[in-house]
Structure formats: C-alpha cells, structure tokens
Design an enzyme around this catalytic site. Structure first.
Site, PDB file in Angstrom:
ATOM      1  N   ARG A 159       0.884  -1.174   0.000  1.00 27.05           N
ATOM      2  CA  ARG A 159       0.000   0.000   0.000  1.00 27.05           C
ATOM      3  C   ARG A 159       0.914   1.214   0.000  1.00 27.05           C
ATOM      4  O   ARG A 159       1.663   1.431   0.967  1.00 27.05           O
ATOM      5  CB  ARG A 159      -0.914  -0.005   1.233  1.00 27.05           C
ATOM      6  CG  ARG A 159      -1.609   1.327   1.442  1.00 27.05           C
ATOM      7  CD  ARG A 159      -2.745   1.258   2.433  1.00 27.05           C
ATOM      8  NE  ARG A 159      -3.895   0.574   1.860  1.00 27.05           N
ATOM      9  CZ  ARG A 159      -5.106   0.554   2.393  1.00 27.05           C
ATOM     10  NH1 ARG A 159      -5.339   1.187   3.526  1.00 27.05           N
ATOM     11  NH2 ARG A 159      -6.090  -0.090   1.807  1.00 27.05           N
TER      12      ARG A 159
ATOM     13  N   HIS B  60      -7.314   1.074  -6.491  1.00 23.20           N
ATOM     14  CA  HIS B  60      -7.491   0.129  -5.379  1.00 23.20           C
ATOM     15  C   HIS B  60      -8.136  -1.142  -5.955  1.00 23.20           C
ATOM     16  O   HIS B  60      -9.288  -1.455  -5.664  1.00 23.20           O
ATOM     17  CB  HIS B  60      -8.390   0.770  -4.315  1.00 23.20           C
ATOM     18  CG  HIS B  60      -8.352   0.101  -2.973  1.00 23.20           C
ATOM     19  ND1 HIS B  60      -7.553  -0.989  -2.685  1.00 23.20           N
ATOM     20  CD2 HIS B  60      -9.041   0.367  -1.823  1.00 23.20           C
ATOM     21  CE1 HIS B  60      -7.738  -1.348  -1.423  1.00 23.20           C
ATOM     22  NE2 HIS B  60      -8.633  -0.552  -0.887  1.00 23.20           N
TER      23      HIS B  60
ATOM     24  N   GLN C 100     -10.024  -3.959  -3.852  1.00 21.83           N
ATOM     25  CA  GLN C 100     -11.308  -3.515  -3.307  1.00 21.83           C
ATOM     26  C   GLN C 100     -12.439  -3.794  -4.291  1.00 21.83           C
ATOM     27  O   GLN C 100     -13.508  -4.288  -3.920  1.00 21.83           O
ATOM     28  CB  GLN C 100     -11.241  -2.017  -2.997  1.00 21.83           C
ATOM     29  CG  GLN C 100     -12.527  -1.461  -2.442  1.00 21.83           C
ATOM     30  CD  GLN C 100     -12.836  -1.977  -1.048  1.00 21.83           C
ATOM     31  OE1 GLN C 100     -11.998  -1.881  -0.159  1.00 21.83           O
ATOM     32  NE2 GLN C 100     -14.020  -2.530  -0.838  1.00 21.83           N
TER      33      GLN C 100
ATOM     34  N   ASP D 133     -17.555   6.927  -1.218  1.00 21.89           N
ATOM     35  CA  ASP D 133     -16.289   6.747  -0.493  1.00 21.89           C
ATOM     36  C   ASP D 133     -16.000   8.069   0.223  1.00 21.89           C
ATOM     37  O   ASP D 133     -16.627   9.101  -0.066  1.00 21.89           O
ATOM     38  CB  ASP D 133     -15.161   6.369  -1.475  1.00 21.89           C
ATOM     39  CG  ASP D 133     -13.846   6.030  -0.762  1.00 21.89           C
ATOM     40  OD1 ASP D 133     -13.862   5.761   0.461  1.00 21.89           O
ATOM     41  OD2 ASP D 133     -12.788   6.028  -1.427  1.00 21.89           O
TER      42      ASP D 133
ATOM     43  N   CYS E 248     -16.363   1.252   0.539  1.00 22.52           N
ATOM     44  CA  CYS E 248     -15.200   0.401   0.856  1.00 22.52           C
ATOM     45  C   CYS E 248     -14.810   0.479   2.324  1.00 22.52           C
ATOM     46  O   CYS E 248     -14.102  -0.392   2.811  1.00 22.52           O
ATOM     47  CB  CYS E 248     -14.035   0.772  -0.043  1.00 22.52           C
ATOM     48  SG  CYS E 248     -13.383   2.444   0.249  1.00 22.52           S
TER      49      CYS E 248
ATOM     50  N   ARG F  22     -13.307  -8.766   1.064  1.00 23.44           N
ATOM     51  CA  ARG F  22     -11.896  -8.455   0.822  1.00 23.44           C
ATOM     52  C   ARG F  22     -11.067  -9.721   1.044  1.00 23.44           C
ATOM     53  O   ARG F  22     -10.141 -10.014   0.305  1.00 23.44           O
ATOM     54  CB  ARG F  22     -11.423  -7.352   1.788  1.00 23.44           C
ATOM     55  CG  ARG F  22     -12.010  -5.983   1.515  1.00 23.44           C
ATOM     56  CD  ARG F  22     -11.577  -5.419   0.186  1.00 23.44           C
ATOM     57  NE  ARG F  22     -10.133  -5.342   0.065  1.00 23.44           N
ATOM     58  CZ  ARG F  22      -9.364  -4.383   0.595  1.00 23.44           C
ATOM     59  NH1 ARG F  22      -9.913  -3.388   1.249  1.00 23.44           N
ATOM     60  NH2 ARG F  22      -8.046  -4.392   0.427  1.00 23.44           N
TER      61      ARG F  22
HETATM   62  N1   CP Z   1     -11.193  -0.489   2.306  1.00 23.34           N
HETATM   63  C1   CP Z   1      -9.914  -0.541   2.729  1.00 23.34           C
HETATM   64  O1   CP Z   1      -8.969  -0.696   1.948  1.00 23.34           O
HETATM   65  O2   CP Z   1      -9.771  -0.473   4.073  1.00 23.34           O
HETATM   66  P1   CP Z   1      -8.424  -0.284   4.902  1.00 23.34           P
HETATM   67  O3   CP Z   1      -7.898   1.087   4.595  1.00 23.34           O
HETATM   68  O4   CP Z   1      -8.830  -0.446   6.319  1.00 23.34           O
HETATM   69  O5   CP Z   1      -7.439  -1.342   4.462  1.00 23.34           O
HETATM   70  N1  NVA Z   2     -10.159   6.566  -0.994  1.00 21.55           N
HETATM   71  C1  NVA Z   2      -9.752   6.080   0.303  1.00 21.55           C
HETATM   72  C2  NVA Z   2      -9.922   4.604   0.376  1.00 21.55           C
HETATM   73  C3  NVA Z   2      -9.576   3.990   1.704  1.00 21.55           C
HETATM   74  C4  NVA Z   2      -9.675   2.512   1.713  1.00 21.55           C
HETATM   75  C5  NVA Z   2      -8.312   6.474   0.581  1.00 21.55           C
HETATM   76  O1  NVA Z   2      -7.488   6.407  -0.323  1.00 21.55           O
HETATM   77  O2  NVA Z   2      -8.034   6.873   1.710  1.00 21.55           O
END
Ligand code: CP
Ligand code: NVA
Length: 310
Positions: A111, A138, A141, A229, A268, A296
């Site tokens: 990430r 992502h 997701q 989101d 998400c 997930r």
């Molecule tokens: N939806 C998602 O990716 O959640 P986290 O940021 O908790 O991993």
């Molecule tokens: N759009 C959000 C998604 C989190 C899972 C972010 O990037 O923070």
C-alpha cells in the site's frame, strides 16, 4: 523458459477472462469454508509453504487483516511491516528493497502513497507484486465489491452502478474494471473531483459504458447500485475545501430514493457518517458494506492464488 510474473497492479492490465476466473474462485472458496473457524486452513491449502510480505506506507484495517488471514487460510504465512519502520523509511530505494525482499518471500503486497512506487517495485521484484491501494487505484477492493454484488444475485453484465462523490482511487478501479465485467458506470463528481479523463477515455475505447452525470439526483435515477467513499482520502491535505466542495454529493435517503427499490449501497470503508453518507443509508436496508468488507478476504485469497501459484 520462465513465465512472466503475474502482478496485480491495475484491473485495466489483466484480461477479462482471468478476472472472471478470480471472481469465480473467490465464490467457490468462500462457500467451501462456510462454518470453518476463521483460522482454519482451507482443505486444499494451495499456498502451503508460501510467505508474502505486506508493506504499508499508509494506515489500514481491512487490507492488513484480510491479507494476513487470507494467507493463513491458504496454508501460507505473511510478514507485515510499516514502510516507515523499514530501511525504506531511512532512504533505501524501492528498487533495492524489491530485490532484497524477492530473496526472502514469495510475493509482496504494497500500500503506497504514489502509484509510481508500486510500479517501480514490480519492475525490480522477481516475485509477484499486489497493489493494496495507491493514490491512483485500489484494484483488490473492486474485486471484493463485485463479488458482493454477485452474491446478492446481481448479474454484472448490464448492471447500472453510480459512483457519487470524489473521483478518487476507488472510483478509478471501477472505471478500469467496467469493460472487463460489462457493467454500466455513471460518475457523479463535482468539478475538480472528476476521475481523470484519459483513464475514462481509455476504458471507453476498451468497450466500457461510462457516463458522466454531475447532478447526483439524476445520476442515481433508476440505478441498481450506489457507491460512496470518503471525501478525504489518505494523503489529501485540503480537508476543509473538500468538505465544502463535496457537500452536495452526500448519499442520503433522498438520493437512494431515486435509485431502484432494491438498489444496493456499497462503501469500501472506513466511512464518515454525516459526510459522504448518512447513517440512515449506511446502516439501512440497502447497505451491504459489511459483506463487502468480508469479501476483501475471499477476493484477495483468489488474487493471491492467481499471482503466487506456479
Ligand atoms: N477499504 C480498505 O482498503 O480499508 P483499509 O484502509 O482499512 O485497508
Ligand atoms: N479513498 C480512500 C480509500 C480507503 C480505503 C483512501 O485512499 O483513503
């Protein structure tokens, strides 16, 4: 002859037939372990003897736990590290890190803040690299989201999905997957928060049906799925401005009433009740957000198997 590595960086790069097979595997595997304690290994333990590194430059709850438990259920193991605690945090390059970790583990999930980082990692790694969210997309997701819709008995072909709010990294993966699964996508985002035009155009030329309808009420008319989101993604610094600019794009009961009667609501998570979604919607009868979160795990197990199995 060695086969090319199967990375999982963007849904746009993976053939539709392979994404379909991943989703099928996720459904089968989820059903096969119904009733098992969560820590029990799947009967076939397909990744026994395999270990993945789970690297985080940003916070995570779902991604972290679902990848870790997913590896355990597949018979393998994982090592989680925050990039800041690694030598990466003191300036070691991602290229060197890629080569070193490739000597220790069978796959790397990252990430990262910048999408360029994961691309560089994949170019220098000799093991598969999986995208656990970047500023661009992502993909894991969206595989979980599509699994959730199919579990609800929805046929993705021709299904109408409406994205409401910031045209962010999660929205981008819905754009990238549209041609692969044949759903119709409506994007309702304010000016300056639109999904990047070049990606929408690329998806359209690959056959995606994507419409831009800025007015959220019109965008949600007769839609089958409404998706929201956060308005402030990790790494966004202009929070006050965003709250102002996105205020008209809250998914609330009024907006859900425009959609089909049996419309589903996806998010998400993490969610901010009273900002991008009202409590009444996210905690109400249309919402499938906790199935989505659970998936997930199941979707990623299929992704891990796809990437790591010889
Ligand atoms: N939806 C998602 O990716 O959640 P986290 O940021 O908790 O991993
Ligand atoms: N759009 C959000 C998604 C989190 C899972 C972010 O990037 O923070």
């Amino acid at each position: 002859m060695t086969l090319p590595l199967k990375h999982f960086l963007s849904l746009a790069d993976i053939p539709a037939s392979e994404l379909r097979a991943i989703l099928d595997e996720a459904h089968v595997r989820k059903k096969a372990r119904a009733g098992f304690p969560k820590g029990k290994v799947d009967t076939d333990a397909p990744l026994a003897g395999h270990t993945v590194a789970l690297l985080f430059e940003k916070s995570s709850t779902r991604t972290r736990f679902s990848f870790d438990m997913g590896m355990r259920q597949l018979g393998g193991t994982s090592i989680t590290a925050s990039a800041a605690d690694m030598q990466l945090g003191r300036g070691e390059t991602i290229e060197d890190t890629a080569q070193v970790l490739s000597r220790f583990v069978d796959g790397i999930m990252l990430r990262s803040h910048s999408h360029e980082t994961i691309v560089a990692l994949s170019q220098c790694a000799s093991v598969p690299v999986i995208n656990g969210l970047t500023d661009y997309n992502h993909p894991c997701q969206i595989m979980a989201d599509l699994q959730t819709l199919e579990e609800q008995g929805r046929d993705l072909k021709g299904l109408s999905l409406t994205w409401v709010g910031d045209g962010n990294n999660v929205a981008m993966s819905f754009v990238n997957a549209a041609a692969k699964f044949g759903y119709r996508l409506v994007l309702s985002c304010p000016d300056n928060y639109q999904v990047r035009g070049q990606d929408v155009e690329r998806a359209r030329s690959a056959g995606a049906q994507i419409e831009i309808i800025q007015d959220p009420k019109r965008a949600c008319e007769s839609t089958d799925v409404v998706i929201a989101d956060t308005w402030i993604s990790m790494g966004d610094t202009d929070s006050d401005q965003r709250l102002k600019d996105l205020a008209g794009w809250q998914v609330n009961e009024d907006l859900m009433n425009k959609a089909e009667k049996d419309a589903l609501f996806l998010h998400c998570l993490p969610a901010h009740r009273g900002e991008e979604v009202s409590a009444g919607v996210i905690d109400g009868p249309h919402s499938v957000v906790f199935d989505e979160a659970e998936n997930r795990l199941h979707a990623q197990k299929a992704i891990l198997k796809y990437c790591l199995e010889a």
